[in-house]
Write a protein that holds these residues in place. Structure first.
Motif, PDB file in Angstrom:
ATOM      1  N   THR A  47      26.456 -49.221  41.033  1.00  7.75           N
ATOM      2  CA  THR A  47      26.106 -47.803  40.870  1.00  7.75           C
ATOM      3  C   THR A  47      25.429 -47.217  42.101  1.00  7.75           C
ATOM      4  OG1 THR A  47      24.011 -48.421  39.871  1.00  7.75           O
ATOM      5  CG2 THR A  47      25.870 -48.022  38.374  1.00  7.75           C
ATOM      6  N   ALA A  48      25.184 -48.029  43.121  1.00  6.05           N
ATOM      7  CA  ALA A  48      24.429 -47.569  44.298  1.00  6.05           C
ATOM      8  C   ALA A  48      25.316 -47.016  45.412  1.00  6.05           C
ATOM      9  CB  ALA A  48      23.563 -48.699  44.840  1.00  6.05           C
ATOM     10  N   LYS A  49      26.603 -46.904  45.186  1.00  7.38           N
ATOM     11  CA  LYS A  49      27.529 -46.303  46.152  1.00  7.38           C
ATOM     12  C   LYS A  49      27.452 -46.954  47.525  1.00  7.38           C
ATOM     13  CE  LYS A  49      27.441 -41.973  43.703  1.00  7.38           C
ATOM     14  NZ  LYS A  49      27.094 -40.585  43.678  1.00  7.38           N
ATOM     15  N   GLY A  50      27.456 -48.278  47.559  1.00  2.98           N
ATOM     16  CA  GLY A  50      27.479 -48.995  48.820  1.00  2.98           C
ATOM     17  C   GLY A  50      26.128 -49.276  49.438  1.00  2.98           C
ATOM     18  N   VAL A  51      25.055 -48.826  48.827  1.00  2.00           N
ATOM     19  CA  VAL A  51      23.715 -49.084  49.355  1.00  2.00           C
ATOM     20  C   VAL A  51      23.315 -50.516  48.991  1.00  2.00           C
ATOM     21  CG1 VAL A  51      21.283 -48.414  49.262  1.00  2.00           C
ATOM     22  CG2 VAL A  51      23.059 -46.671  49.167  1.00  2.00           C
ATOM     23  N   ILE A  52      22.685 -51.198  49.932  1.00  2.00           N
ATOM     24  CA  ILE A  52      22.197 -52.553  49.691  1.00  2.00           C
ATOM     25  C   ILE A  52      20.678 -52.529  49.757  1.00  2.00           C
ATOM     26  CG2 ILE A  52      22.145 -54.923  50.557  1.00  2.00           C
ATOM     27  CD1 ILE A  52      24.951 -54.426  51.633  1.00  2.00           C
ATOM     28  N   PHE A  53      20.063 -53.201  48.792  1.00  2.00           N
ATOM     29  CA  PHE A  53      18.616 -53.326  48.753  1.00  2.00           C
ATOM     30  C   PHE A  53      18.267 -54.755  49.139  1.00  2.00           C
ATOM     31  CE2 PHE A  53      19.927 -50.139  45.686  1.00  2.00           C
ATOM     32  CZ  PHE A  53      19.157 -49.056  46.071  1.00  2.00           C
ATOM     33  N   VAL A  54      17.413 -54.896  50.149  1.00  2.00           N
ATOM     34  CA  VAL A  54      16.989 -56.210  50.631  1.00  2.00           C
ATOM     35  C   VAL A  54      15.478 -56.280  50.480  1.00  2.00           C
ATOM     36  CG1 VAL A  54      16.891 -57.768  52.620  1.00  2.00           C
ATOM     37  CG2 VAL A  54      18.894 -56.291  52.295  1.00  2.00           C
ATOM     38  N   THR A  55      14.998 -57.399  49.972  1.00  2.00           N
ATOM     39  CA  THR A  55      13.555 -57.629  49.886  1.00  2.00           C
ATOM     40  C   THR A  55      13.205 -58.755  50.840  1.00  2.00           C
ATOM     41  OG1 THR A  55      13.537 -56.942  47.567  1.00  2.00           O
ATOM     42  CG2 THR A  55      11.618 -58.149  48.359  1.00  2.00           C
ATOM     43  N   ILE A  66      16.010 -50.573  52.485  1.00  2.00           N
ATOM     44  CA  ILE A  66      17.233 -49.921  52.027  1.00  2.00           C
ATOM     45  C   ILE A  66      18.210 -49.911  53.193  1.00  2.00           C
ATOM     46  CG2 ILE A  66      18.271 -47.767  51.226  1.00  2.00           C
ATOM     47  CD1 ILE A  66      15.607 -47.148  49.834  1.00  2.00           C
ATOM     48  N   VAL A  67      19.408 -50.435  52.937  1.00  2.00           N
ATOM     49  CA  VAL A  67      20.449 -50.506  53.962  1.00  2.00           C
ATOM     50  C   VAL A  67      21.597 -49.598  53.522  1.00  2.00           C
ATOM     51  CG1 VAL A  67      21.992 -52.004  55.275  1.00  2.00           C
ATOM     52  CG2 VAL A  67      19.800 -52.901  54.454  1.00  2.00           C
TER      53      VAL A  67
END
Length: 127
Positions: A47-55, A66-67
Motif C-alpha cells: 500500500t506504500a506505492k513503492g516506498v521502502i521503510f528502513v529501520t 524513508i526511501v
C-alpha cells in the motif's frame, strides 16, 4: 513534498559525521543529516506505492528512514543487501515521530568485519 531550507546549526554533527539516534531531536525540521546503523528492518508494504521503510539501529537507539522509489532505484543494491548503512537525508517530523528522508545511501557493511578483526576504522569521508 516541499522542504524549507534550514541553516545548519553548529551544535550537531553534519555529513560526513554520523548523528547518533539519540540526538535526532537536535536538528531542526528539514535539516540535512547523516545517520548510520545496523539494518534491523526493511519494509515495502504493497500500500506504500513503492516506498521502502528502513529501520537502523546504532548504540544509542533506532532511526526510521524513508526511501522513496526514485532513491531506491539509485541505491538499490545498498538498500537490499546492506547490513550496515550510512544514510544522508532530511529530517522530517510528523505526529511525534522523526524520520530521515533518504537522499543518499551507502553500504558500509565492510566496516563490520573491521570490528571483528580489531582493525582501525577509516576516518569519515571528507567532502
Amino acid at each position: 513534498m516541499f522542504v524549507t531550507p534550514v541553516p545548519e546549526g553548529p551544535d550537531w554533527p553534519r555529513p560526513p559525521a554520523a548523528l547518533p539516534a539519540d540526538r535526532l531531536d537536535d536538528p531542526p525540521q528539514g535539516a540535512r543529516v547523516t545517520v548510520a546503523g545496523l539494518v534491523i528492518l526493511r519494509q515495502r508494504p504493497g500500500t506504500a506505492k513503492g516506498v521502502i521503510f528502513v529501520t537502523l539501529e546504532d548504540e544509542t537507539g533506532v532511526v526510521n528512514v524513508i526511501v522513496w522509489r526514485k532513491i531506491y532505484e539509485r541505491f538499490r543494491r545498498a538498500v537490499i543487501a546492506g547490513r550496515l548503512l550510512r544514510v544522508t537525508g532530511r529530517i522530517q517530523r510528523a505526529h511525534s515521530v522523526t524520520h530521515v528522508l533518504a537522499e543518499e545511501i551507502e553500504d558500509i557493511s565492510d566496516m563490520l568485519d573491521m570490528l571483528v578483526t580489531g582493525a582501525p576504522l577509516p576516518p569519515p569521508d571528507t567532502p
